[in-house]
Design a protein around this motif. Structure first.
Motif, short mmCIF file in Angstrom:
data_model
loop_
_atom_site.label_atom_id
_atom_site.label_comp_id
_atom_site.label_asym_id
_atom_site.label_seq_id
_atom_site.Cartn_x
_atom_site.Cartn_y
_atom_site.Cartn_z
N THR A 49 0.85 -1.18 0.00
CA THR A 49 0.00 0.00 0.00
C THR A 49 0.89 1.24 0.00
OG1 THR A 49 -0.14 0.08 2.41
CG2 THR A 49 -1.84 -1.18 1.26
N ASN A 50 0.47 2.25 -0.70
CA ASN A 50 1.26 3.48 -0.82
C ASN A 50 0.54 4.64 -0.15
OD1 ASN A 50 3.33 2.33 -2.49
ND2 ASN A 50 1.85 2.36 -4.15
N ARG A 51 1.32 5.50 0.44
CA ARG A 51 0.80 6.73 1.05
C ARG A 51 1.58 7.90 0.48
NH1 ARG A 51 2.63 9.47 6.00
NH2 ARG A 51 1.06 11.02 6.51
N ARG A 52 0.87 8.87 -0.08
CA ARG A 52 1.51 10.06 -0.65
C ARG A 52 1.05 11.28 0.14
NH1 ARG A 52 -0.07 7.11 -5.39
NH2 ARG A 52 1.77 6.29 -6.39
N TRP A 53 1.97 12.19 0.37
CA TRP A 53 1.63 13.42 1.08
C TRP A 53 2.64 14.50 0.72
CZ3 TRP A 53 4.63 9.70 3.14
CH2 TRP A 53 5.76 10.07 3.86
N THR A 54 2.29 15.73 1.06
CA THR A 54 3.18 16.86 0.85
C THR A 54 3.80 17.23 2.19
OG1 THR A 54 1.77 17.67 -0.93
CG2 THR A 54 3.35 19.23 -0.01
N GLN A 86 6.80 16.54 -2.44
CA GLN A 86 5.94 15.36 -2.43
C GLN A 86 6.71 14.19 -1.83
OE1 GLN A 86 2.67 14.86 -3.51
NE2 GLN A 86 2.57 17.09 -3.60
N ARG A 87 6.09 13.47 -0.92
CA ARG A 87 6.70 12.31 -0.28
C ARG A 87 5.82 11.10 -0.53
NH1 ARG A 87 11.00 14.01 3.35
NH2 ARG A 87 11.37 16.08 2.54
N GLU A 88 6.43 9.93 -0.44
CA GLU A 88 5.68 8.68 -0.59
C GLU A 88 6.34 7.61 0.27
OE1 GLU A 88 4.35 5.47 -4.03
OE2 GLU A 88 5.21 7.39 -4.62
N GLU A 89 5.50 6.81 0.91
CA GLU A 89 6.00 5.67 1.65
C GLU A 89 5.17 4.45 1.26
OE1 GLU A 89 5.64 6.49 5.84
OE2 GLU A 89 3.52 6.02 5.86
N THR A 90 5.82 3.31 1.25
CA THR A 90 5.15 2.06 0.91
C THR A 90 5.18 1.14 2.11
OG1 THR A 90 5.85 2.30 -1.39
CG2 THR A 90 5.12 0.12 -0.71
#
Length: 141
Positions: free
Chosen positions: A35-40, A46-50
């Motif tokens: 699952t991916n989570r994107r945020w500013t 822009q950041r993303e974590e999996t």
């Protein structure tokens, strides 16, 4: 005090499902989900974590998941969090959390099956092959 253990996840399979059977011939399928989570961030970037999650399903649902899913396929799962402990071959204690799948919805998108939306509980053909009889007398009004 009441307890509640429910997990809802939507993500892509990280590997093909691996089907096996228990000694009493119950189907078991193991697979990974990302699952991916994107945020500013505060700096505007822009950041993303999996997050990678191990999952397990049983019975007819496991067989259908093995048949219709493959690496990269988008799914929505509903289940509960379980905690597994075991002793490794080197004698160390090991543990991990895993999601035990209670319901799975195949979603259109990435994967080999494309835009077909099916449920792991059964395919549309399974339902169509079951004869349905409807009498006007059965209607309650």
């Amino acid at each position: 005090m009441a307890n509640y253990n429910k997990i809802l996840l939507m993500g892509n399979l990280t590997r093909d499902p691996q089907l096996s059977y228990t000694p009493n011939q119950t189907a078991v399928v193991d697979f990974g989900l990302a699952t991916n989570r994107r945020w500013t961030a505060q700096d505007g970037n822009q950041r993303e974590e999996t997050c990678f999650i191990d999952c397990r399903a049983f019975g007819r649902q496991a067989e259908n998941m093995n048949k219709f899913l493959s690496k990269g396929r988008l799914v929505f799962i509903e289940g509960r969090l379980t905690f597994d402990t075991w002793t490794a071959q080197d004698g160390t204690k090991r543990s991990r959390h895993r999601v035990t799948v209670e319901n799975c919805q195949f979603l259109p998108g990435t994967g080999s099956a494309g835009g077909n939306q099916q449920s792991a509980q059964g395919t549309q053909a399974d339902y169509e092959s079951t004869p349905q009889r409807r009498d006007d007398d059965d209607i309650p009004f």
